[in-house]
Motif scaffolding. Sequence first.
Motif, PDB file in Angstrom:
ATOM      1  N   GLY A 116      58.128  32.655 -15.502  1.00 61.78           N
ATOM      2  CA  GLY A 116      57.460  32.559 -14.200  1.00 61.78           C
ATOM      3  C   GLY A 116      58.213  33.208 -13.058  1.00 61.78           C
ATOM      4  N   CYS A 117      57.930  32.729 -11.858  1.00 62.12           N
ATOM      5  CA  CYS A 117      58.567  33.224 -10.633  1.00 62.12           C
ATOM      6  C   CYS A 117      58.131  32.251  -9.539  1.00 62.12           C
ATOM      7  CB  CYS A 117      58.068  34.634 -10.318  1.00 62.12           C
ATOM      8  SG  CYS A 117      58.481  35.192  -8.647  1.00 62.12           S
ATOM      9  N   SER A 118      59.105  31.738  -8.780  1.00 65.54           N
ATOM     10  CA  SER A 118      58.749  30.715  -7.770  1.00 65.54           C
ATOM     11  C   SER A 118      57.859  31.301  -6.678  1.00 65.54           C
ATOM     12  CB  SER A 118      60.007  30.096  -7.155  1.00 65.54           C
ATOM     13  OG  SER A 118      60.736  31.061  -6.434  1.00 65.54           O
ATOM     14  N   ILE A 144      54.092  42.076  -4.737  1.00 66.32           N
ATOM     15  CA  ILE A 144      53.779  42.280  -6.159  1.00 66.32           C
ATOM     16  C   ILE A 144      54.139  41.037  -6.990  1.00 66.32           C
ATOM     17  CG2 ILE A 144      55.989  43.352  -6.783  1.00 66.32           C
ATOM     18  CD1 ILE A 144      54.188  45.483  -8.317  1.00 66.32           C
ATOM     19  N   ASN A 145      55.040  40.183  -6.456  1.00 64.05           N
ATOM     20  CA  ASN A 145      55.418  38.937  -7.143  1.00 64.05           C
ATOM     21  C   ASN A 145      54.312  37.897  -7.002  1.00 64.05           C
ATOM     22  OD1 ASN A 145      57.832  40.439  -6.658  1.00 64.05           O
ATOM     23  ND2 ASN A 145      59.053  38.613  -7.015  1.00 64.05           N
ATOM     24  N   THR A 146      53.123  38.206  -7.513  1.00 58.44           N
ATOM     25  CA  THR A 146      51.984  37.283  -7.499  1.00 58.44           C
ATOM     26  C   THR A 146      51.181  37.538  -8.772  1.00 58.44           C
ATOM     27  OG1 THR A 146      50.817  38.962  -6.195  1.00 58.44           O
ATOM     28  CG2 THR A 146      51.605  37.026  -4.990  1.00 58.44           C
ATOM     29  N   LYS A 215      58.937  30.986  -1.324  1.00 63.08           N
ATOM     30  CA  LYS A 215      60.356  31.400  -1.295  1.00 63.08           C
ATOM     31  C   LYS A 215      60.785  31.765  -2.709  1.00 63.08           C
ATOM     32  CE  LYS A 215      61.426  29.252   2.882  1.00 63.08           C
ATOM     33  NZ  LYS A 215      60.164  28.638   3.104  1.00 63.08           N
ATOM     34  N   CYS A 216      61.709  32.694  -2.817  1.00 63.68           N
ATOM     35  CA  CYS A 216      62.350  32.929  -4.105  1.00 63.68           C
ATOM     36  C   CYS A 216      63.442  31.880  -4.259  1.00 63.68           C
ATOM     37  CB  CYS A 216      62.959  34.331  -4.157  1.00 63.68           C
ATOM     38  SG  CYS A 216      64.157  34.449  -5.499  1.00 63.68           S
ATOM     39  N   GLU A 217      63.373  31.108  -5.340  1.00 62.83           N
ATOM     40  CA  GLU A 217      64.341  30.012  -5.520  1.00 62.83           C
ATOM     41  C   GLU A 217      65.775  30.525  -5.701  1.00 62.83           C
ATOM     42  OE1 GLU A 217      62.146  29.379  -9.425  1.00 62.83           O
ATOM     43  OE2 GLU A 217      64.003  28.314  -9.843  1.00 62.83           O
ATOM     44  N   PRO A 243      65.810  41.837   0.175  1.00 59.80           N
ATOM     45  CA  PRO A 243      64.961  41.363   1.284  1.00 59.80           C
ATOM     46  C   PRO A 243      64.249  40.033   1.035  1.00 59.80           C
ATOM     47  CG  PRO A 243      64.196  43.506   0.473  1.00 59.80           C
ATOM     48  CD  PRO A 243      65.397  43.146  -0.340  1.00 59.80           C
ATOM     49  N   GLU A 244      64.418  39.432  -0.163  1.00 63.80           N
ATOM     50  CA  GLU A 244      63.912  38.068  -0.370  1.00 63.80           C
ATOM     51  C   GLU A 244      64.896  37.020   0.164  1.00 63.80           C
ATOM     52  OE1 GLU A 244      63.144  37.679  -4.569  1.00 63.80           O
ATOM     53  OE2 GLU A 244      61.674  39.286  -4.531  1.00 63.80           O
ATOM     54  N   CYS A 245      66.075  37.463   0.654  1.00 70.52           N
ATOM     55  CA  CYS A 245      67.056  36.522   1.236  1.00 70.52           C
ATOM     56  C   CYS A 245      66.582  36.091   2.621  1.00 70.52           C
ATOM     57  CB  CYS A 245      68.417  37.205   1.397  1.00 70.52           C
ATOM     58  SG  CYS A 245      69.269  37.573  -0.125  1.00 70.52           S
ATOM     59  N   ARG A 302      71.494  32.545 -10.974  1.00 74.89           N
ATOM     60  CA  ARG A 302      70.796  33.268 -12.044  1.00 74.89           C
ATOM     61  C   ARG A 302      69.326  32.869 -11.984  1.00 74.89           C
ATOM     62  NH1 ARG A 302      69.447  36.818 -14.934  1.00 74.89           N
ATOM     63  NH2 ARG A 302      69.556  36.956 -17.178  1.00 74.89           N
ATOM     64  N   CYS A 303      68.446  33.828 -12.103  1.00 70.66           N
ATOM     65  CA  CYS A 303      67.015  33.496 -12.091  1.00 70.66           C
ATOM     66  C   CYS A 303      66.665  32.837 -13.425  1.00 70.66           C
ATOM     67  CB  CYS A 303      66.180  34.754 -11.874  1.00 70.66           C
ATOM     68  SG  CYS A 303      64.426  34.434 -12.122  1.00 70.66           S
ATOM     69  N   PRO A 304      66.216  31.573 -13.389  1.00 77.61           N
ATOM     70  CA  PRO A 304      65.950  30.875 -14.653  1.00 77.61           C
ATOM     71  C   PRO A 304      64.801  31.505 -15.435  1.00 77.61           C
ATOM     72  CG  PRO A 304      65.145  29.577 -12.796  1.00 77.61           C
ATOM     73  CD  PRO A 304      65.898  30.742 -12.213  1.00 77.61           C
TER      74      PRO A 304
HETATM   75 FE1  SF4 Z   1      60.876  35.395  -8.818  1.00 82.18          FE
HETATM   76 FE2  SF4 Z   1      63.134  35.060  -7.488  1.00 82.18          FE
HETATM   77 FE3  SF4 Z   1      63.205  35.211 -10.131  1.00 82.18          FE
HETATM   78 FE4  SF4 Z   1      62.652  37.411  -8.644  1.00 82.18          FE
HETATM   79  S1  SF4 Z   1      64.582  36.265  -8.704  1.00 82.18           S
HETATM   80  S2  SF4 Z   1      61.567  36.721 -10.483  1.00 82.18           S
HETATM   81  S3  SF4 Z   1      61.495  36.478  -6.962  1.00 82.18           S
HETATM   82  S4  SF4 Z   1      62.222  33.593  -8.904  1.00 82.18           S
END
Ligand code: SF4
Length: 348
Positions: A116-118, A144-146, A215-217, A243-245, A302-304
């Motif tokens: 997934g992606c938060s 695009i993160n949708t 938000k990006c977690e 830029p997600e910060c 780390r992105c889970p």
């Molecule tokens: Fe989504 Fe953040 Fe992981 Fe990128 S880093 S895939 S925005 S949760």
Amino acid sequence: MKRVQDASTVQETYDLMSALLHKVVPDFELKMKAEVAFEINQLKKEKNAVILGHNYMEPALFHSIPDYVGDSLGLSRIAAASNAERIIFCGVKFMAETAKILNPNRMVLLPVEFAGCSLASSITADDVRALKAKYPGVPVVTYINTYADVKAETDICITSSNAVDIVKQLDSDIVICLPDEYLAKNVARETGKKIIYPSQQLFTGEHGMVVWNGKCEVHDQFRVSDIENARKQFPDTVILAHPECPPEVVEAADYSGSTTAMVSYVQKSKANRFLILTECSMADNIAAENQDKEFLGLCSVRCPHMNQITLEDTLDCLRHDKWQIELDESVRVRAKKSLDRMLEMSKS
Ligand code: SF4
Ligand code: 13P
């Protein structure tokens, strides 16, 4: 140097991986990973598959099997143009969906059933429809993160590498920019637009941006104090932030850009020490290719979701053609319009 992807034996795969990764991956693990990587590289030729790897893939995978690596924009372009029978997306689900939207006649596979992606899960198609009803006629710009159904409600997609450029090109004083609140605020700062929350009243003539609270977690964890501490300890550190910060973090950093823009920045820079405020595997991937440069680690971040994609899952995915991305055709067609507009309006 020969690419790991072109190695003709397991031993050669290991030797080439070790040259790049001996400082980041323990040797016993490299030996195991080299065996899996070699098998994937053989099988992908037999099955006419192309492997796309996002910049956040773990170092052993990133440096061994992808035919192409890059950010969301770059990989979308490659997916759209691919003639391969199978596109294996080593990334998260919204990325694999994007490949399927753009190139529906290929089999698109994600190595795990759901990564997934938060940000993607922060908004639904109903939410977008409600915003369009509240602000009729206002263009909807969506990251695009949708997922595909959200893209289908959208006028134009953006990525971290073209967001500012595309918002500047839109012939409208107000835009609805979804779902990343921080990305929208960072774009607003660069385009001179005012942030308007959906709860606020919209006044005609306002030069603004209606934002969502996604938000990006991962990037939400960075603070200005991380930058201050790094600079205090190592004053020569060059600090890069995605830029997600949060906007105050981006403002305090020396450079902000998409994942690929940050890779290029480090490659071109004459500086010796970097702190990269993004998913931590990317710093390891950059370190492997820039062994003369030093990287400060913030490796709890780390992105889970990206972390779920492994070499072992990718081998399984190739062997058994799973997990295939399937989309409702009417959703796909409408989502494609928003991606096509983005590709037409992006300079690079
Ligand atoms: Fe989504 Fe953040 Fe992981 Fe990128 S880093 S895939 S925005 S949760
Ligand atoms: P990029 O498009 O910059 O690669 O970003 C994708 C992403 O998910 C960042 O968290």
